[in-house]
Design a protein around this motif. Sequence first.
Motif, PDB file in Angstrom:
ATOM      1  N   GLU A   1      90.417  19.141  24.861  1.00  0.00           N
ATOM      2  CA  GLU A   1      89.966  17.753  24.953  1.00  0.00           C
ATOM      3  C   GLU A   1      90.893  16.903  25.802  1.00  0.00           C
ATOM      4  O   GLU A   1      90.462  15.900  26.382  1.00  0.00           O
ATOM      5  CB  GLU A   1      89.851  17.149  23.544  1.00  0.00           C
ATOM      6  CG  GLU A   1      88.695  17.704  22.715  1.00  0.00           C
ATOM      7  CD  GLU A   1      88.553  16.989  21.392  1.00  0.00           C
ATOM      8  OE1 GLU A   1      89.357  16.064  21.142  1.00  0.00           O
ATOM      9  OE2 GLU A   1      87.636  17.340  20.622  1.00  0.00           O
ATOM     10  N   SER A   2      92.162  17.296  25.892  1.00  0.00           N
ATOM     11  CA  SER A   2      93.119  16.490  26.657  1.00  0.00           C
ATOM     12  C   SER A   2      93.610  17.172  27.930  1.00  0.00           C
ATOM     13  O   SER A   2      94.326  16.557  28.720  1.00  0.00           O
ATOM     14  CB  SER A   2      94.321  16.122  25.783  1.00  0.00           C
ATOM     15  OG  SER A   2      95.074  17.272  25.449  1.00  0.00           O
TER      16      SER A   2
ATOM     17  N   GLY B   1     101.499  11.802  30.119  1.00  0.00           N
ATOM     18  CA  GLY B   1     100.418  12.530  30.763  1.00  0.00           C
ATOM     19  C   GLY B   1     100.680  12.712  32.242  1.00  0.00           C
ATOM     20  O   GLY B   1     101.647  12.175  32.790  1.00  0.00           O
TER      21      GLY B   1
ATOM     22  N   SER C   1      99.126  19.131  26.745  1.00  0.00           N
ATOM     23  CA  SER C   1      98.211  18.027  26.472  1.00  0.00           C
ATOM     24  C   SER C   1      98.284  17.016  27.608  1.00  0.00           C
ATOM     25  O   SER C   1      99.246  16.978  28.375  1.00  0.00           O
ATOM     26  CB  SER C   1      98.565  17.331  25.143  1.00  0.00           C
ATOM     27  OG  SER C   1      99.836  16.701  25.233  1.00  0.00           O
ATOM     28  N   ASN C   2      97.230  16.210  27.699  1.00  0.00           N
ATOM     29  CA  ASN C   2      97.184  15.057  28.599  1.00  0.00           C
ATOM     30  C   ASN C   2      97.500  15.395  30.052  1.00  0.00           C
ATOM     31  O   ASN C   2      98.442  14.861  30.646  1.00  0.00           O
ATOM     32  CB  ASN C   2      98.126  13.952  28.104  1.00  0.00           C
ATOM     33  CG  ASN C   2      97.703  13.352  26.788  1.00  0.00           C
ATOM     34  OD1 ASN C   2      96.689  13.754  26.211  1.00  0.00           O
ATOM     35  ND2 ASN C   2      98.460  12.401  26.280  1.00  0.00           N
TER      36      ASN C   2
ATOM     37  N   LEU D   1      91.099   7.783  31.380  1.00  0.00           N
ATOM     38  CA  LEU D   1      91.946   8.754  30.673  1.00  0.00           C
ATOM     39  C   LEU D   1      93.393   8.297  30.630  1.00  0.00           C
ATOM     40  O   LEU D   1      94.066   8.414  29.598  1.00  0.00           O
ATOM     41  CB  LEU D   1      91.829  10.115  31.349  1.00  0.00           C
ATOM     42  CG  LEU D   1      90.484  10.836  31.175  1.00  0.00           C
ATOM     43  CD1 LEU D   1      90.374  12.011  32.138  1.00  0.00           C
ATOM     44  CD2 LEU D   1      90.328  11.319  29.730  1.00  0.00           C
TER      45      LEU D   1
ATOM     46  N   TRP E   1      95.820   7.511  27.317  1.00  0.00           N
ATOM     47  CA  TRP E   1      97.146   8.069  27.030  1.00  0.00           C
ATOM     48  C   TRP E   1      98.136   6.958  26.675  1.00  0.00           C
ATOM     49  O   TRP E   1      98.884   7.075  25.702  1.00  0.00           O
ATOM     50  CB  TRP E   1      97.693   8.819  28.247  1.00  0.00           C
ATOM     51  CG  TRP E   1      96.882   9.973  28.699  1.00  0.00           C
ATOM     52  CD1 TRP E   1      95.955  10.687  27.987  1.00  0.00           C
ATOM     53  CD2 TRP E   1      96.922  10.562  30.011  1.00  0.00           C
ATOM     54  NE1 TRP E   1      95.428  11.690  28.759  1.00  0.00           N
ATOM     55  CE2 TRP E   1      95.995  11.642  29.995  1.00  0.00           C
ATOM     56  CE3 TRP E   1      97.642  10.300  31.171  1.00  0.00           C
ATOM     57  CZ2 TRP E   1      95.788  12.438  31.125  1.00  0.00           C
ATOM     58  CZ3 TRP E   1      97.441  11.091  32.290  1.00  0.00           C
ATOM     59  CH2 TRP E   1      96.528  12.154  32.264  1.00  0.00           C
TER      60      TRP E   1
END
Length: 493
Positions: free
Chosen positions: A438-439, A194, A415-416, A475, A479
């Motif tokens: 969402e990520s 991430g 993502s992330n 968050l 991850w």
Amino acid sequence: MEIFTLPLTLILILCIITFTQSAPMFLGKYAKKPNKLSYKYETKHFTQRLDHFSFHDSGSFSQRFLINTNNWVGAKRKGPIFMYCGNEGDIEWFASNSGFLWDIAPRFGAMLLFPEHRYYGESMPYGSKEEAYKDKNTLSYLTAEQAIADYSVLLRELKRNFSAEGCPVVLFGGSYGGMLAAWMRLKYPHLTVGALASSAPILQFEDIVPPETFYNIVSNNFRRESTSCFNTIKESLDMLQSMGENADGLKQLAKTFHLCGELKTAQDLSDWLSSAYSYLAMVNYPYPSDFLMSLPGHPIREVCRRMDSAADGTSVLDRIFNGVSVYYNYSGGVDCFELDDDPHGMSGWQWQACTEMVMPMSSDPDQSMFPTFNFNHTYEQDRCMSLYGVKPRGSWITTEFGGHDFKTTWKNSGSNIIFANGLLDPWSGGSVLQNVSESLVALVTEEGAHHLDLRASTPNDPDWLVQQRTSEIRLIKGWIDDYNQETSSAFVM
């Protein structure tokens, strides 16, 4: 800006004389020199290929990086690696102003890694800055793509050396470094879990956001503190050009603003003042700081207080000098001012802005306190041809990394990533301010300024800043936990 040396038509020159303003460098070429880094680290060097994208041997250079393993729990326990993507300057400066990483490393048992961006600080190809910056041929390897490849190669080699191939990596970056962190996560998702991209104007390209956004936000920062302050600045910038039309006027301006030498053009002074206003908006932090300059908390408030509280009869330009001294001389130790300084070695950004980092800017006559101007592609091409013999490629960044229709494309391919922004920061207008998925998360604060969340925590942190960092930590922990769970399941299978 030496406008008369450019091969422009007379009409274009006259337009530019009226007012010329390109995007300021992300941080500030007038910024104070950093103190010695207070955090503990080792300084190391790694040999990088000069060109990662050709099999022709173009040579190599030594990349500096800082590393701290004091809190790392080790490879066997899958201790994470927190890597800050170096910006356009000396890496020690960014490491010393990224206290968030140092604050959270112990609770995560993380290694800290701060690689320096090629062509900045001590990471100079060709052995010296003079050789590296000599011409367009030697500068041709100064690109975001090459820098991200440097970070990726260094990361893989470092993990191999520490037998840490199974350790999750989280990227961090602020401003241009935040853009690099987000882009690296999008381009090399297999290397990291991430990225936290703070104050990253990743959409400030081509026609993705309105070009007047940056200067409107700067202007609104001053207007929200004082309408009279806003009007004084607006009036002063309009006055400078008329005063600068003759030698006596230039001498008077140099005297009023306590310049160390003679003033060649009123535009030089206008740029100096406009830079201060832009950087004040960027570092409009709620407590004293010394990131760019030694500044009080809420520095724009102090600038406007000094302008507005001047005695009756004080001229507009004297009010401006009183205000701008908050930025350039808050400590009171400067006797006179130089209009051109680069203490952090950030001049390479001008090359980047002339090649791929093309960020169109304009000024809205209805919303901005700056003189009206529009981004002029022809002028930028001529300027860059004059400086380097190259033409900007305004659509390359969006071709390479995306940006148009990002809500669809990044949702499907990324993502992330945390896009963290404070709405006082003028660069926030070119960043991601809504969740993409969402990520791919946007954390937005109304009172936040330029990557304030990456700075070290202090007893003076407002509640909203504490909550923002708490969300980021949650968050990031998610991850890492997801990665460890997935890799453990894969191993069991």
